[in-house]
Motif scaffolding. Sequence first.
Motif, PDB file in Angstrom:
ATOM      1  N   GLU A  10       0.840  -1.214   0.000  1.00 29.63           N
ATOM      2  CA  GLU A  10       0.000   0.000   0.000  1.00 29.63           C
ATOM      3  C   GLU A  10       0.865   1.249   0.000  1.00 29.63           C
ATOM      4  OE1 GLU A  10      -3.473   2.101   2.763  1.00 29.63           O
ATOM      5  OE2 GLU A  10      -2.800   0.046   3.174  1.00 29.63           O
ATOM      6  N   PHE A  11       1.966   1.207   0.767  1.00 33.74           N
ATOM      7  CA  PHE A  11       2.872   2.354   0.845  1.00 33.74           C
ATOM      8  C   PHE A  11       3.534   2.605  -0.505  1.00 33.74           C
ATOM      9  CE2 PHE A  11       7.240   3.846   1.581  1.00 33.74           C
ATOM     10  CZ  PHE A  11       6.981   5.089   2.164  1.00 33.74           C
ATOM     11  N   TRP A  12       4.051   1.537  -1.114  1.00 34.13           N
ATOM     12  CA  TRP A  12       4.747   1.703  -2.393  1.00 34.13           C
ATOM     13  C   TRP A  12       3.799   2.121  -3.522  1.00 34.13           C
ATOM     14  CZ3 TRP A  12       7.722  -3.346  -1.075  1.00 34.13           C
ATOM     15  CH2 TRP A  12       8.874  -3.012  -0.332  1.00 34.13           C
ATOM     16  N   SER A  13       2.580   1.587  -3.486  1.00 32.18           N
ATOM     17  CA  SER A  13       1.606   1.987  -4.528  1.00 32.18           C
ATOM     18  C   SER A  13       1.251   3.446  -4.377  1.00 32.18           C
ATOM     19  CB  SER A  13       0.358   1.114  -4.431  1.00 32.18           C
ATOM     20  OG  SER A  13      -0.298   1.312  -3.190  1.00 32.18           O
ATOM     21  N   GLY A  14       1.215   3.931  -3.153  1.00 32.25           N
ATOM     22  CA  GLY A  14       0.946   5.349  -2.916  1.00 32.25           C
ATOM     23  C   GLY A  14       2.056   6.224  -3.454  1.00 32.25           C
ATOM     24  N   GLU A  15       3.298   5.765  -3.287  1.00 33.01           N
ATOM     25  CA  GLU A  15       4.427   6.521  -3.823  1.00 33.01           C
ATOM     26  C   GLU A  15       4.392   6.567  -5.327  1.00 33.01           C
ATOM     27  OE1 GLU A  15       8.140   4.988  -2.447  1.00 33.01           O
ATOM     28  OE2 GLU A  15       8.196   6.386  -0.744  1.00 33.01           O
TER      29      GLU A  15
END
Length: 377
Positions: A371-376
């Motif tokens: 979720e964090f990487w997709s947000g980035e």
Amino acid sequence: MSAKRCYYETLEVTKTADSDVLKSAYRKLAMRFHPDKNPGDASAEIKFKEISEAYDILKDDQKRAAYDRFGHAAFENGMGGGARAGAGPFGDFSGSFSDVFEDIFGQMMGGGRKRSNRGQDLRYNLEITLEEAFTGRSAEIKLPTQVACDSCLGSGAEPGTAAETCPHCSGNGRVRATQGFFTVERTCSACRGTGKIIRNPCKPCRGAGLVQKERALNVDIPPGVEEGTRIRLSGEGAAGANGGPNGDLYIFLSVAQHAIFQRDGHDLHCRAPVSFVMAALGGTIEVPTVDGGRAKVAIPEGTQPGRQFRLRAKGMPVLRSSQKGDLYVEIAVETPVKLTKRQKELLREFEGESKAGCQPEAEGFMARLKEFWSGEA
């Protein structure tokens, strides 16, 4: 010439004030307006003179009665003998000031009475084990200290003779010197504050009344003591000079680190490593207790590293109480090392057979990472 201010108003008290109230008021004002506290302040000098004069009159019952009846006129024209002329910048009020001199300026001017002959308090550091802190113990300590001389029994005088009262201070240990307005009190130099003169000093102790000696003492340490606990033994310190009372002995305890337990107040903590197989499948382990016993801890399936199990009343005793703290066992899951080829194959098979939900914490962490990487992105 302006009229004098009422003595009661000067001291900021009522006419019904008793002697204690008068003294307290004077002490407060004298401290506030004393010339040493206000160097170069002429108004403070005048004020100090006024309050000293007022207290000098009102502290005396006869003078106060005369003042209450006739006012300031009672001390004018020779009626009551007011301030003596030429007695210094503040008149002759040394009598009133000396009544509270030691209360106000005792520490600043080295005040105080005869020097105490009480012996010194002593400190002894004693290290004990955690087990000894749990059970308590009786310890023998050897203490080098000053004790009363056996020859003169602590008097400092040669046997058959006695110390004489100091003629310079009349046995008070202190002498006073008056310089104008001020009265200064100092330790008597002839007897060094003891109030006694030894004409024929004892030879073994050279008149000190004390000799150096090692003493053996038994100390009872109660169960439940902690790091820094202080035990006071009254009268077991150094002997007092010239027959004075002994000082006290203070024993400061330190508790040595333990190989298994860590202490937190009355509770104990220990870390118990288990295999990852036992953590996964569950089982039972044995843990030690501080009293030398053993306790069983049931490990449920899926126990995670860091989980704590509480064993009630298996900790340290509460000082002077029947209660005890608890023992907390923290599980540490150990990762195996130096695996054989077969063990590695089995672990890979296990990894391949793993399904969703077997490792919820790791799966949850990976989900948050995605979720964090997709947000980035």
